[in-house]
Design a protein around this motif. Structure first.
Motif, PDB file in Angstrom:
ATOM      1  N   TYR A 251     -28.761  51.225  19.366  1.00 47.87           N
ATOM      2  CA  TYR A 251     -27.664  52.029  18.831  1.00 47.87           C
ATOM      3  C   TYR A 251     -26.329  51.395  19.200  1.00 47.87           C
ATOM      4  N   TYR A 440     -27.144  52.602  11.320  1.00 49.01           N
ATOM      5  CA  TYR A 440     -26.458  52.945  12.566  1.00 49.01           C
ATOM      6  C   TYR A 440     -25.103  52.225  12.665  1.00 49.01           C
ATOM      7  N   GLU A 462     -32.598  59.034  18.549  1.00 52.29           N
ATOM      8  CA  GLU A 462     -31.552  58.741  17.571  1.00 52.29           C
ATOM      9  C   GLU A 462     -30.379  59.704  17.740  1.00 52.29           C
ATOM     10  N   MET A 466     -26.688  58.185  18.946  1.00 52.80           N
ATOM     11  CA  MET A 466     -25.576  58.132  18.001  1.00 52.80           C
ATOM     12  C   MET A 466     -24.528  59.222  18.226  1.00 52.80           C
TER      13      MET A 466
END
Length: 499
Positions: A251, A440, A462, A466
């Motif tokens: 990420y 991303y 995730e 993020m």
């Protein structure tokens, strides 16, 4: 079946190789993962096995004996069965009718349908899967997605000539399933393995592959780059094989602080779906919405998009009231990526260009009603480049693209103008690891430029990787908003259960 051997498999389209000398051995009683980025050749391989495409070169042997494979009937006769993420279920028909779809129905005296026998046939197929909670006589539309998947698998166990399947091919089967539904599916797949069938399992979800599969084969650019027992490899090795690069950071990290300006605010908002929604979305912030399955996550996003009218509470978008319709939301710069791209987001038969510019036609047209094709192509070209879309051209129909590139078409649409808010419902569902990195990076770039983002994801890693904050939902009601920094997926899950 002891083993299905695939060797020297090659296929080109218009002179461009999709598969080059691919080899794969599938063994009875084993689950074999097939992995690779979108465009790596997985779908072409599956279509060839299904008899939909004809290979340029192929040596195919089942237990040492050559198999013909030039059409779908050959594949069916060989005992190959295919289950895809896009369920071919007829919702108006019963489970039993769906299970026997395409086969002659049993009849009484050769005339009336023998419904008792039809339901019994379906019940036996479901029993072979260890499924006893599905009523064969019930309309398929009344079952959840997971049970519809089980109905589809049961249909692969019914054959007019009494033939049994030796190979089951699962193509992204959990892409549309909840965690609980996926667990049902995993139990069924394990049962098929225990019965001696070979299973080819195609998935982008690394945790599923590591947990469920015995062996893995990775394709990159149409070639074998890795084939090994799962016990002798790792997630990192598989990702490196898929992408051709080492993955240090999945990420992209935030490099600037969230802004102070409040772009969107909800205060005590309730709709038919959700209640007690209260948050402020600041410039550049990424706000996650998390919870157990069907806890109301998508309902929060529908408020932002004007798809759900608040029964009470107050919403402000800047200094003005929030949009009341999706068309008004798009016109005011709120861009939306829906959860189900094929059903809710794309015109599959239409070209890339038409899909990418769809909500921007009012701004692009000439005079009052004349289309501006030059302007449309210019916008589509720019946004396709921005999202690193891989397509034959802007005129290519979207249905021909891989799942990851279909998702990128939706992101290209979102970038038709600089979005004021980006609304993402499961933005990486059913896309490969390479496409995920691209998505991303794009979301982070927009965030760093000051665009606020609100998103849902069933992938807790995730969400934490993020998002800056996470809004927790339970039973349709907001429970808390917490900072994401420093949390592990286990921490977040415990907060979801505790809320």
């Amino acid at each position: 079946m002891n083993a299905l051997s695939i060797r020297n498999l090659s296929k080109s389209f218009a002179g461009s190789p999709a598969l080059s000398d691919v080899a794969l051995e599938l063994r009875g009683g084993e689950i074999h993962a097939l992995m690779g980025e979108n465009g790596a050749g997985k779908s072409t391989l599956i279509r060839i096995l299904a008899g939909v495409e004809t290979a340029d070169a192929l040596v195919l042997e089942k237990d040492g004996r050559a198999l013909p494979l030039s059409n779908a009937q050959n594949a069916h006769d060989a005992g190959f069965r295919f289950i895809h993420q896009e369920l071919n279920i007829v919702p108006q028909l019963s489970a039993a009718e769906n299970i026997s779809l395409g086969l002659p129905y049993p009849r009484r005296l050769g005339l009336a349908v023998d419904w008792k026998e039809l339901n019994s046939r379906a019940g036996m197929a479901l029993s072979r899967l260890g499924v006893d909670h599905i009523d064969p006589a019930m309309q398929a539309a009344r079952f959840d997605t997971g049970d519809q998947m089980l109905i589809k698998i049961a249909s692969c166990l019914v054959d007019a000539e009494g033939r049994t399947a030796d190979l089951y091919v699962f193509d992204e089967p959990t892409a549309a399933l909840t965690g609980e539904e996926s667990e049902k599916l995993f139990a069924v797949i394990s049962g098929l393995k225990d019965s001696g069938a070979a299973v080819l399992y195609v998935s982008h979800r690394m945790n599923e592959v590591m947990r469920l599969c015995d062996r893995v084969t990775v394709l990159r650019d149409g070639r074998n780059v890795l084939s090994a027992p799962i016990s002798e490899t790792s997630k990192e090795e598989i990702i490196t094989a898929m992408t051709g690069r080492s993955v240090a950071e999945i990420y992209p990290p935030r490099s600037s602080d969230v802004g102070e300006a409040v772009v969107y605010a909800a205060s005590g908002v309730s709709t038919d779906e959700v209640s007690r929604i209260e948050f402020k979305l600041r410039a550049g912030e990424i706000l996650g919405v998390a919870g157990l399955a069907n806890a109301g996550q998508s309902g929060v996003l529908r408020i932002v998009m004007g798809l759900a009218e608040p029964g009470k509470g107050r919403i402000e978008f800047g200094s003005e009231p929030a949009p009341k319709t999706p068309s008004e939301a798009w016109a005011r710069g709120i861009a939306y990526i829906p959860r189900e791209r094929r059903r809710e987001g794309l015109m599959l038969q239409m070209p890339v260009c038409d899909n990418a510019v769809l909500p921007h036609l009012d701004r692009l047209r000439r005079l009052l009603f004349m289309a501006n094709r030059r302007g449309e192509r210019a916008m589509a070209t720019r946004t396709a480049d921005d999202v690193r879309l891989k397509a034959a051209g802007l005129s290519q129909p979207v249905y021909q693209l891989s799942g990851g590139n279909q998702q990128k078409v939706l992101f290209a649409r979102a970038l038709g103008r600089q979005p004021a808010i980006l609304v993402l419902d499961e933005p990486t569902r059913g896309v490969d690891i390479g496409a995920k990195y691209d998505i991303y990076a794009l979301v982070r770039e927009l965030s760093e430029a000051g665009c606020p983002v609100i998103m849902t994801s069933t992938d807790l890693s995730e969400t934490l990787g993020m998002c800056d904050r996470v809004l927790i939902m339970r039973d349709g009601a907001q429970q808390a908003i917490i900072d994401a920094a420093g949390l592990t997926p286990a921490d977040l899950l415990s907060r979801i259960y505790a809320s």
